[in-house]
Design a protein around this motif. Structure first.
Motif, PDB file in Angstrom:
ATOM      1  N   ASP A 181       0.830  -1.088   0.050  1.00 11.75           N
ATOM      2  CA  ASP A 181       0.201   0.106  -0.083  1.00 11.75           C
ATOM      3  C   ASP A 181       0.794   1.416  -0.176  1.00 11.75           C
ATOM      4  O   ASP A 181       2.111   1.081   0.374  1.00 11.75           O
ATOM      5  N   TRP A 182       0.083   2.500  -0.366  1.00  8.93           N
ATOM      6  CA  TRP A 182       0.870   3.596  -0.290  1.00  8.93           C
ATOM      7  C   TRP A 182       1.220   3.935   1.098  1.00  8.93           C
ATOM      8  O   TRP A 182       0.636   3.562   2.113  1.00  8.93           O
ATOM      9  N   LEU A 183       2.307   4.618   1.237  1.00  8.27           N
ATOM     10  CA  LEU A 183       2.818   5.141   2.764  1.00  8.27           C
ATOM     11  C   LEU A 183       1.891   6.037   3.094  1.00  8.27           C
ATOM     12  O   LEU A 183       0.964   6.874   2.287  1.00  8.27           O
ATOM     13  N   PRO A 184       1.797   6.424   4.268  1.00  7.40           N
ATOM     14  CA  PRO A 184       0.838   7.403   4.903  1.00  7.40           C
ATOM     15  C   PRO A 184       0.964   8.692   4.256  1.00  7.40           C
ATOM     16  O   PRO A 184      -0.538   9.508   3.742  1.00  7.40           O
ATOM     17  N   ALA A 185       2.194   9.241   4.030  1.00 11.42           N
ATOM     18  CA  ALA A 185       2.283  10.624   3.339  1.00 11.42           C
ATOM     19  C   ALA A 185       1.657  10.325   1.692  1.00 11.42           C
ATOM     20  O   ALA A 185       0.936  11.391   1.208  1.00 11.42           O
ATOM     21  N   GLU A 186       1.938   9.411   1.120  1.00 11.53           N
ATOM     22  CA  GLU A 186       1.640   9.116  -0.174  1.00 11.53           C
ATOM     23  C   GLU A 186      -0.121   8.982  -0.205  1.00 11.53           C
ATOM     24  O   GLU A 186      -0.775   9.461  -1.310  1.00 11.53           O
ATOM     25  N   ARG A 187      -0.731   8.215   0.746  1.00  7.74           N
ATOM     26  CA  ARG A 187      -1.935   7.889   0.900  1.00  7.74           C
ATOM     27  C   ARG A 187      -2.690   9.249   0.881  1.00  7.74           C
ATOM     28  O   ARG A 187      -3.846   9.540   0.216  1.00  7.74           O
ATOM     29  N   LEU A 188      -2.244  10.141   1.868  1.00  2.00           N
ATOM     30  CA  LEU A 188      -2.836  11.472   1.947  1.00  2.00           C
ATOM     31  C   LEU A 188      -2.691  12.447   0.738  1.00  2.00           C
ATOM     32  O   LEU A 188      -3.640  13.059   0.463  1.00  2.00           O
ATOM     33  N   ALA A 189      -1.678  11.988   0.124  1.00  2.00           N
ATOM     34  CA  ALA A 189      -1.354  13.050  -1.187  1.00  2.00           C
ATOM     35  C   ALA A 189      -2.490  12.532  -2.104  1.00  2.00           C
ATOM     36  O   ALA A 189      -2.896  13.383  -3.071  1.00  2.00           O
TER      37      ALA A 189
END
Length: 511
Positions: free
Chosen positions: A291-299
């Motif tokens: 999965d996307w990392l937290p910062a990537e998920r938010l972006a």
């Protein structure tokens, strides 16, 4: 606006009416001595300066539309007429200035009365039925992301209402209320369309989707469109079916093709030997990706929603920023309200930037930023802008030194300098991390993240380091078991967020 408190105080008997001039006091008696209605502007011109009714209307129109040439003609006419009626020239000039000021935003009386009724009704609804009210307001501007961001801030922060994120199993195409909670609309996401989202809601009916394949069988995803499906994946609308947003996003082509094949078979009226049309088609294999990392998920979430829903990129930075004396928007509002004006530091994620050119040819900009407590705008003049432009791209995380002032209950921020957030928190120091795990298998994943983080630190860059311990709390373990990793490791906000996103990790806390 500045006369609203005066009006209220006079009406409540806390102060006396201030007379503008004895000849017109009776005209303003019903509005506590303050010019409110356009009719009052016209009456004053008639009574004080001898205008005809038609002439007074021309004066009102010139004032309301700010027609400079007409105003220049009317001023000497008004003053001359007032002097003929025994009014001192200085007082006549003062009254004309007052008329000009209030005519700029005054309504006629019937219009103002209608506005007052509607204002009272909406205020009553917001006070007594806040969730339903906000759902209705947000439906009115469902396609305007900028307004939705303001409304959602009121939902989450101003009114502290409970809400449900966009979800294919719970959301409607428009904003809705269920069990006292605001349910975020699928149709409010960018580039989706309310009608396309109604296809999903109609396909769901009374029975929730069990899996992504169940959704593909019941909804013709080709009619929904790949772009809207990508936005749903980015926003986490499929989380109830698969929490790995990156896997869903990457597998949409296969999922749409599978759905199209099923619905083509259904449309052809062919009957399968094994059941309903399409039931014999093999389910596609979804990509096996992390999965996307937290910062990537938010972006990615920001791309779909237009603002941050499930968290904020600065969440993991709050502790080190606080140690460096950097304030949140809430803290700045409190300080500016108490002190009037001061200079301080704020952190924010850049949401946008509009550059302009002054009359002298110098460039300046309005920069929109946000932190976990809200959204704000910083004005930057040419020197600051030129020095900081490379750090002000959308998505960048920065610390801004600002001059904060309060003007008519509005926060005004003037940027003096800008610095990348990583450089500011690099020597914030202070802490290590304690990672709580619910299964021992997660230790291997955690070790991989830490080893990669240690290798990827740029040469010569300062970085906070500290001890990391692991607490095992799963079933079958003899109580809470804490393991010291035995060395100093990078403990940056990015690493904290990466560890928190690992499967099997319950929480990551600073120590």
């Amino acid at each position: 606006m500045e006369n609203i408190p005066v009006y209220c105080e006079v009406k409540n008997g806390q102060r006396e009416i201030t007379s503008i001039h004895p000849s017109i006091d009776y005209i303003l008696a019903e509005t506590q001595g303050i010019i409110v209605y356009q009719e009052q502007v016209m009456q004053i011109a008639q009574v004080m300066a001898g205008y005809s009714l038609g002439g007074a209307d021309l004066l009102r129109r010139a004032m309301g539309k700010k027609i400079a040439e007409e105003m220049a003609k009317e001023r000497p006419k008004f003053v001359e007429g007032a002097m003929k009626n025994g009014v001192d020239k200085k007082k006549a000039m003062e009254v004309f200035d007052l008329l000009e000021k209030f005519a700029n935003y005054g309504f006629n009386k019937s219009h103002a009365a209608a506005y007052a009724v509607v204002s009272y009704q909406t205020a009553w609804l917001k006070a007594n039925h806040p969730v339903e009210f906000m759902a209705g307001v947000m439906n009115c501007d469902i396609h305007l992301t900028d307004k939705l961001a303001i409304y959602f801030q009121e939902v989450r922060k101003g009114l502290s209402l409970e809400w449900t994120p966009p979800c294919v199993n719970r959301s409607q195409a428009t904003f809705d209320v269920k069990d006292g909670k605001l349910v975020y609309a699928l149709g409010a996401l960018k580039n989706v369309g309310v009608e396309a989202m109604r296809l999903i809601v109609e396909g769901r009916g009374e029975k929730q989707f069990a899996t992504l394949y169940d959704l593909a069988r019941r909804v013709d995803l080709k009619k929904v469109g790949k772009r809207p499906l990508e936005m749903l994946a980015r926003a986490g609308a499929f989380d109830a079916l698969d929490r790995n947003r990156r896997r869903v996003f990457s597998g949409l082509d296969a999922l749409v093709a599978y759905s199209a094949a099923i619905h083509e078979q259904k449309a052809s009226a062919q009957v399968s030997l094994f059941g309903e049309a399409g039931d014999d088609l093999p389910e596609p294999r979804m990509p096996q990706v992390t999965d996307w990392l937290p910062a990537e998920r938010l972006a990615e979430e920001f791309k779909a929603v237009g603002f941050y829903l499930s968290g904020h990129p600065l969440d993991d930075y709050l502790a080190p920023l606080k140690r460096k004396g950097v304030m949140t928007l809430d803290e700045v509002l409190e300080q500016a309200g108490a002190r009037g004006a001061f200079v301080g530091k704020m952190a924010g994620t850049v949401a946008g930037r509009q550059e302009r050119k002054s009359a002298r040819g110098n460039r300046f900009a309005f920069v929109q930023l946000s932190d976990p407590t809200g959204q704000f705008e910083v004005t930057m003049f040419s020197d600051t802008l030129e020095a900081a432009r490379e750090h002000l791209e959308t998505g960048s995380q920065v610390v801004v030194q600002v001059e904060a002032t309060m003007e008519s209950d509005q926060l005004k921020l003037l940027g003096r300098s800008v610095a990348p957030i990583e450089g500011v928190v690099a020597d914030a120091g202070g802490s290590g991390l304690r990672v709580f795990l619910e299964q021992p298998d997660a230790i291997t994943l955690l070790a991989n993240v830490l080893e990669r983080a240690g290798r990827e630190v740029p040469k010569g860059q300062r970085i906070a380091r500290g001890p990391i311990s692991i607490c095992l709390m799963g079933e079958g373990l003899p109580g809470e078991v804490e393991i010291d990793c035995g060395a100093d490791w990078p403990v940056t906000p990015q690493i904290k967020g990466a560890l928190r996103s690992l499967p099997g990790v319950i929480e990551v806390e600073e120590v």
